[in-house]
Design a protein around this motif. Structure first.
Motif, PDB file in Angstrom:
ATOM      1  N   MET A 630       0.960  -1.264   0.010  1.00 40.11           N
ATOM      2  CA  MET A 630       0.036   0.145  -0.117  1.00 40.11           C
ATOM      3  C   MET A 630       0.831   1.127   0.056  1.00 40.11           C
ATOM      4  O   MET A 630       1.242   1.703   1.022  1.00 40.11           O
ATOM      5  N   THR A 631       1.221   1.857  -1.340  1.00 44.45           N
ATOM      6  CA  THR A 631       1.866   3.011  -1.478  1.00 44.45           C
ATOM      7  C   THR A 631       0.854   3.837  -1.848  1.00 44.45           C
ATOM      8  O   THR A 631      -0.238   3.847  -1.913  1.00 44.45           O
ATOM      9  N   GLU A 632       1.471   5.008  -2.562  1.00 46.61           N
ATOM     10  CA  GLU A 632       0.647   5.869  -3.248  1.00 46.61           C
ATOM     11  C   GLU A 632      -0.253   5.190  -4.505  1.00 46.61           C
ATOM     12  O   GLU A 632      -1.336   5.311  -4.345  1.00 46.61           O
ATOM     13  N   LYS A 633       0.426   4.200  -4.894  1.00 45.61           N
ATOM     14  CA  LYS A 633      -0.288   3.201  -5.804  1.00 45.61           C
ATOM     15  C   LYS A 633      -0.355   1.927  -4.873  1.00 45.61           C
ATOM     16  O   LYS A 633       0.204   1.804  -4.106  1.00 45.61           O
ATOM     17  N   THR A 634      -1.413   1.097  -5.336  1.00 47.57           N
ATOM     18  CA  THR A 634      -1.784  -0.076  -4.727  1.00 47.57           C
ATOM     19  C   THR A 634      -1.165  -1.410  -5.406  1.00 47.57           C
ATOM     20  O   THR A 634      -1.857  -1.552  -6.450  1.00 47.57           O
ATOM     21  N   TRP A 635      -0.362  -1.952  -4.794  1.00 50.92           N
ATOM     22  CA  TRP A 635       0.560  -2.762  -5.735  1.00 50.92           C
ATOM     23  C   TRP A 635       0.346  -4.376  -5.343  1.00 50.92           C
ATOM     24  O   TRP A 635       0.132  -4.436  -4.041  1.00 50.92           O
ATOM     25  N   THR A 636      -0.272  -4.936  -6.338  1.00 55.40           N
ATOM     26  CA  THR A 636      -0.426  -6.562  -5.921  1.00 55.40           C
ATOM     27  C   THR A 636       0.647  -7.232  -6.137  1.00 55.40           C
ATOM     28  O   THR A 636       1.347  -7.492  -7.443  1.00 55.40           O
ATOM     29  N   VAL A 637       1.272  -8.093  -5.366  1.00 56.82           N
ATOM     30  CA  VAL A 637       2.486  -8.698  -5.516  1.00 56.82           C
ATOM     31  C   VAL A 637       2.324 -10.215  -5.485  1.00 56.82           C
ATOM     32  O   VAL A 637       1.873 -10.619  -4.498  1.00 56.82           O
TER      33      VAL A 637
END
Length: 1301
Positions: A630-637
């Motif tokens: 959860m950063t400024e963008k939401t990354w699905t890893v």
């Protein structure tokens, strides 16, 4: 058992349909009238009102006799029976009232039978079907049966009739002759179909038949080959088990064991020992099999690598051939009837009847179907009971019967002994049989050890003589139950089965449990079999609410409506799904427990971490554990099995090195992640020393990689697809300008090519083929990062409906058995339809019916159902609101926002299929009335998101996208963070916050040593750089301050110490310290001409190594201090703002000289975050850092603490002398400081009422004449408040005022 892909199974089923002509053969003209030509002897009934009302007059449109049949009494035990003379295919029925009367039936059941005994109720949609009847005496109501039935006898059972008349019927039955070949087996007989060759080898097989039996075990079909191939179909506890193997080393029955690696077992059906016909169909192509029992089908794939089935010599029907291999004869043969056995188009029974040479008969096989006498009785109501006479005053007791049930409790049998000597009771308790003998309150009981509530037939034998009772269950004498009586027993005059009549004396019929729900048969009392037909005719015994001559037990778990692997269990009336460890919830395990994306978790306020996501909601994909960044963008890893840098050494014997990567997500899940993401990437790195990578674009690559489509790719991270380049080739900065990859320079020194792949169609990387490693000095290393994507097209997909007549239309929503619909909406309108889909009669609709009510309504054929929720606040507030509706075969539910869901149970019997055929309308209706005005977002039907935006682009009155997310989600931006609107969502601006992170919740912390300090220099507004960044400019502030909001958290064990110091060029200052006792102390000097004022908070020692959070607010003369001791022992934080000691207060200077050792976090001074500026923006901020300062995680804390204490001071600054007649609350002379501190601690425990009164008295400016003021009592609650008003300058020692708190 492997699951076959849906596309293959669809083709497979279609291919079998074309290949097997027996599946499509049907009589398309099966609608002959069957009743009109029957003789009077073919009609029978439960009773008749008179000879002119006899059943023979019940022919459609006839006026003979009294114009139809009417029974003697109109009640639920009446029936009209038609004998068609032979088994017939019945396709439709019609009814009519009695001519010229007010007698007609409004609803009825149908029952069918082959023999006039052991009836079976007609079922449709897995329920006992109630047909709607007539509304007058003359009109004809005809129904075409959804599934034709084969029977000789048909019964009409009236359920309701005209309230102003009585039961009256005329009927017609439509159908056609039914031809069949039947064979009967006695358990030791079989039909052998011998092959013309020694063995056959098939790649396709179709086997079909019908069977009926009263036994729950027996082999129906068996075939075996010498190479381990086999196929066997057998009954096991009333279910059909299909064993199949396409080849193993050892034969099937050798040592009575299956090969665990290639043996495939599938079980289907239930209660198949009910002496009714059941159909079986086995279709196989290669390893793919359709297995159908009645109307239920399982599609599966056979284990192993073989495609052919090798069978030697023969196939056996009805049992295992006597020539079978050792051990085969241990399996019990089939006992019952089979009909129309077809094997790959060959009619087995027809060949046997004509004594063809390829058929051989073993044992006694007859070509007719005789049924054993079997008259069951069904107890289906709490009021059901059966009273049967006994033989009184006998010295022995003997009762036996069989029963089957799903219920765990219920009365089986009770009888009162002769002369009321006692009672004998048999009942089910937790599925086990309990035998109880009671007399005068004394109870002797014993309980069986085996649970019997499994739906199977179980036998009970109760016998007694003199003073001993014996109970034998399922003929197991070794586990018999015994009860010893203190008196001699003599049999009573009657026995109650299943329950007791209402209002009867408890001694005569004792029932301590609920009534029995299930079936009984073969009742024998005192060695006399009971004729239940005579009971039905009221010749012997009595009964209530029974269905005689049928067993109405239903397996409600077949088919299994529990989805996603939920475990089904049942009672007589309903079934239950255990959803434990499935990842789903609800009555049928339909609804996903987890969110569908990281974006959804983020907008619930979650931070980075591992989460389960269910990409298709209630679809077939399983939940997936992934990492959400959860950063400024939401990354699905998505992780895989090797993310480390892996080194390879060259060797002359190696031409290619293959590397494979296995992801935590399967192919379908990866596809779903990629489809709904806006952007995906994966880092690909190749380190090399004399190991070339891609060669020239016109040459053959040395190394390839491939993704989920298995297509070889010859471009590297950072380059374009198809370019055969690396990032440096695209940027033209490779080491060798004539090459397009650094590694292609073939240097002896280590170099690398690293970059990100971002073409979604090729991702993720599933394998690498490394080629240039065949030279002795070649070395290489590779690394493939985790696959990650951001953006959720589904979560923010939205449309705005601007007119009531506008709507979006989509294909029909197909959700016959389960439907879940969820979406977000916001509106200012008071009502409107969100969604509607119609059928011929069925429909489904969700609408806003009023500003505070949402309604979910539907009809599946049982009449309209409506589930509504009224909310405590209006929903037309232009805020996002969440709606979720679900409908399944058990219940419907509706949820709005976080309110408790409202549920409504579905009827246990009735229609269950939702049949829709119109388009799906979103935001309106087909009539263009009651349309919705506002925004709808993230509309999902059974886990699939509808693309509202694309459809809105081409639809008048509807606009794609919706703005205004901050009005609903702005509260997620915490700690002074500001919500920033975006087209797809929002973000949090943390520039004015002491925190960072996607929601301004991550604390900025640092650990200070004694030599570490941070100095922040205030600047005038006109000195600020107009071109400075938002982040840097936000930390500047006006130096003229009339109020301060200060917040920070700290942890330390040092005393005394300076935590924060703020000073001005006018020698005004604000200092926060811990004194030598660890108490918080605030020293303030607001004017150079006045003395400093000191406020001591003697709450407790704060230098205890624990985490503490301090909030200070000053406005004009009021000072508020809020202290939250946070009981965290993992991290700590503190802040120390250093100042030069030349002009510093002497006491503060002495403390400052000691330095500060501890931890600080989240330092906020008005809109300035000094620590954040020093750690993150030191080059852009007026910050001076001395000593070592590095960001730390020592400031983690909990946001809530019930033990917070708030204190309010008054710092009113008056120039004149203080009025000595007005005391200063909680202020004393320095020579009484010790006494004041002691008093403050003692009175801390006084009730909060006194504190409230003190505040009230102060507001009225009531004063007390006492120069030596005692402190005002403190409240020990979380909110302790007092005020100090300073109106004079009393001469205090050391020239300062002190306030003890």
């Amino acid at each position: 058992m492997d699951t076959v892909p849906k596309r293959k199974l669809g083709f497979f089923t279609f291919f079998l349909y074309l290949w097997n002509p027996f599946l499509v053969a049907a009589n398309n003209n099966c609608d002959d009238q069957l009743v009109s030509t029957l003789p009077l002897t073919s009609f029978n009934s439960s009773s008749q009102l008179s000879s002119s009302h006899s059943p023979g007059y019940a022919k459609l449109n006839r006026r003979d006799g009294a114009g139809g049949w009417s029974p003697l009494e109109s009640n639920k035990y009446q029936w009209l029976e038609i004998d068609l003379g032979e088994r017939t295919e019945i396709s439709a029925v019609a009814t009519q009232g009695r001519y010229g009367s007010s007698d007609w039936v409004t609803s009825y059941f149908l029952m069918v039978s082959d023999t006039g005994k052991n009836w079976k109720q007609y079922r449709q949609e897995e329920s006992i079907w109630a047909f709607s009847g007539n509304t007058n005496a003359d009109s004809v109501v005809q129904y075409k049966l959804q599934q034709p039935v084969i029977a000789r006898f048909l019964r009409f059972v009236p359920l309701d009739w005209n309230a102003n008349g009585r039961i009256g019927m005329r009927v017609e039955i439509y159908g056609c002759p039914y031809n069949s070949d039947v064979a009967s087996f006695d358990g030791s007989s079989s039909l052998l179909f011998r092959f013309t060759q020694k063995s056959i080898r098939t790649v396709k097989d179709v086997i079909s038949m019908k069977f009926k039996t009263i036994q729950n075990v027996g082999v129906i079909l068996h075939g075996e080959g010498q190479h381990g191939d086999y196929i066997m179909l057998e009954l096991q506890e009333g279910k059909l088990a299909l064993h199949i193997n396409l080849g193993i080393i050892f034969s099937f029955f050798r040592h009575l064991a299956f090969s665990p690696d290639t043996h495939t077992l599938v079980t289907l059906g239930s209660l198949l020992d009910d002496q009714h016909w059941h159909s079986v169909l086995i279709e196989r192509i290669n390893k793919f099999v359709n297995f159908t029992v009645d109307k239920n089908t399982i599609q599966f794939q056979i284990k192993g690598n073989h495609d052919h089935l090798h069978i030697d010599y023969e196939l056996s029907f009805g049992g295992v051939s006597s020539q079978g291999k050792p051990g085969t004869l241990l399996r019990k043969g089939f006992q019952g009837c089979m009909e129309n056995i077809l094997y790959n188009g060959v009619n087995i029974i027809d060949l046997a009847k004509r004594q063809k040479p390829q058929m051989q008969t073993e044992g006694n096989v007859t070509y007719s179907c005789s049924e054993p006498a079997n008259v069951p009785v069904t107890f289906g109501s709490p009021r059901s009971y059966l009273l049967l006479p006994g033989s009184p005053v006998q010295e022995s007791i003997s009762v036996s019967f069989q029963f089957r049930t799903w219920n765990m409790a219920g009365l089986l049998l009770t009888t009162e002994l002769y002369q009321s000597l006692g009672n004998i009771q048999l009942c089910l308790v937790e599925g086990k049989v309990r035998l109880t003998l009671s007399k005068s309150g004394r109870i002797i009981s014993d309980v069986s050890s085996v649970a019997l509530s499994d739906g199977q037939w179980h036998s009970i034998e109760l016998s007694g003589r003199r003073n001993r009772l014996i109970l034998i269950i399922d003929k197991d004498v070794s586990n018999a139950l015994y009860a010893q009586s203190p008196f001699h027993m003599h049999s009573g005059s009657h026995y109650y089965f299943g329950g007791c009549p209402e209002g009867i004396n408890s001694h005569e019929c004792q029932n301590d449990f609920a009534g029995f729900k299930g079936c009984m048969r073969l009742i024998i009392i005192d060695n006399h079999p009971i004729d239940l037909i005579q009971v039905q005719q009221r010749i012997i015994g009595n009964f209530s609410d029974l269905q005689i001559d049928l067993c109405g037990i239903i397996d409600r778990c077949t088919p299994n409506y529990c989805e996603h692997g939920g475990t089904c269990s049942q009672s007589w009336n309903s079934f239950y799904c255990n959803c434990t460890n499935t990842g789903y919830t609800g009555a049928t395990c339909h609804s996903a427990l987890y969110e569908q994306s990281c974006e959804a978790y983020k907008h619930k306020g979650n931070t980075s971490g591992l989460y389960y996501i269910d990409l298709d909601g209630s679809g077939q994909q399983r939940p997936l554990l992934i990492y959400c960044n959860m950063t400024e963008k939401t990354w699905t890893v998505v992780q895989h099995n090797n993310t480390e840098l892996t080194k390879l050494k060259g060797s002359s014997g190696i031409n290619r090195h293959h590397v494979y990567f296995n992801y935590t997500a399967d192919a379908d899940q990866l596809q779903a992640i990629i489809t709904q993401a806006e952007y995906c990437e994966q880092e690909l790195s190749y380190h090399c020393k004399m190991s070339r990578l891609l060669n020239k674009p016109d040459g053959t690559p040395f190394t390839w990689w491939y993704g989920r489509t298995n297509e070889l790719q010859a471009y590297w991270g950072g380059a374009e697809p198809g370019s055969q380049m690396c990032a440096c080739g695209l940027n033209r900065d490779c080491i060798d300008t004539n090459r397009y990859c650094n590694c292609d320079s073939d240097r002896k020194e280590w170099t690398n090519d690293t970059g990100y792949l971002s073409y979604k169609d090729d991702l993720p990387v599933t394998g690498i083929i490394i080629g240039d490693l065949n030279r002795p000095n070649s070395e290489a290393a590779y690394r493939v990062g985790n696959f990650q994507c951001y953006g959720d097209k589904n979560f923010w997909n939205s449309a705005f409906f601007s007119t009531e007549t506008s709507y979006l239309h989509f294909p029909t929503f197909h959700a016959e058995l389960s439907a879940d619909i969820s979406f977000f909406f916001k509106t200012t309108a008071s009502s409107g339809v969100f969604l509607e889909n119609l059928g011929i009669k069925d429909f489904i609709r969700i609408e806003l019916t009023s500003p505070s009510e949402v309604s979910f309504s539907y009809d599946v054929g049982n009449g309209p159902f409506d589930v509504s929720i009224r909310t405590p606040t209006a929903l037309n507030d232009n805020q996002w609101h969440y709606v979720k509706a679900e409908r399944n075969v058990k219940e419907s539910s509706l949820q709005v926002d976080q309110l408790p869901p409202r549920t409504q149970e579905a009827p246990s019997d009735g229609h269950i299929h939702l049949q829709l055929n119109s388009q799906l309308f979103v935001g309106g209706t087909a009539s263009r009335q009651r349309g919705f005005l506002g925004c709808i977002r993230s509309l999902q039907l059974n886990g699939a998101t509808l693309d509202l935006e694309e459809r809105a682009k081409i639809t008048p009155g509807v606009n794609p996208g919706c703005r205004g997310h901050c009005s609903s989600y702005g509260s997620l931006c915490q700690n002074n963070g500001k919500c920033i609107e975006k087209y797809n969502g929002f973000s949090c601006d943390c520039s004015s916050s002491a925190y960072t992170g996607p929601f301004c919740k991550k604390e900025i912390s640092a650990y200070f040593k004694a030599t570490t300090s941070v100095m922040y220099m205030f600047k005038e507004p006109y000195e600020m750089n107009k071109n400075s960044t938002t982040q840097s400019s936000a930390i500047y502030s006006d130096i003229t301050l009339r109020k301060e909001n200060i917040a920070f958290s700290f942890r330390t064990t040092q005393t005394p110490c300076l935590l924060l110091y703020v000073t001005s060029s006018h020698k005004e200052f604000f200092a926060v310290t811990l004194n030598k006792n660890g108490h918080l102390q605030i020293k303030i000097k607001l004017h150079n001409s006045k003395d400093a004022e000191v406020f001591k908070i003697n709450f407790r020692n704060l230098a205890n190594g624990q985490l503490h959070k301090i909030k200070i607010h000053r406005e004009a003369g009021d000072l508020s201090v809020n202290h939250k001791p946070l009981c965290l022992t993992i991290y700590c934080f503190s802040f120390f703002l250093h100042a030069d000691s030349d002009d510093m207060d002497q006491e503060i200077s002495r403390v400052n000289a000691l330095g500060f050792t501890g931890c600080l976090s989240a330092v906020q001074f008005n809109h300035i975050a000094p620590l954040k500026a020093a750690l993150l923006y030191s080059m852009l901020s007026p910050v001076i850092v001395k000593g070592h300062l590095a960001q730390s995680t020592c400031g983690a804390y909990s946001s809530t603490d019930p033990s917070s204490i708030e204190t309010l001071h008054s710092l009113s600054d008056h120039s004149g002398p203080i009025d000595e007649g007005e005391p200063i609350a909680n202020a004393i002379r320095s020579d009484s400081a010790l006494i004041g501190g002691i008093i403050a601690v003692v009175i801390f425990v006084i009730l909060c009422v006194i504190a409230i009164m003190a505040r009230f008295l102060y507001q009225r400016k009531e004063t007390y004449q006492n120069r030596d003021t005692k402190g005002q009592q403190h409240d020990e609650t979380a909110d302790l408040t007092f005020r100090n008003d300073v109106h004079s300058q009393n001469a205090l020692s050391e020239s300062q005022r002190e306030y003890f708190i």
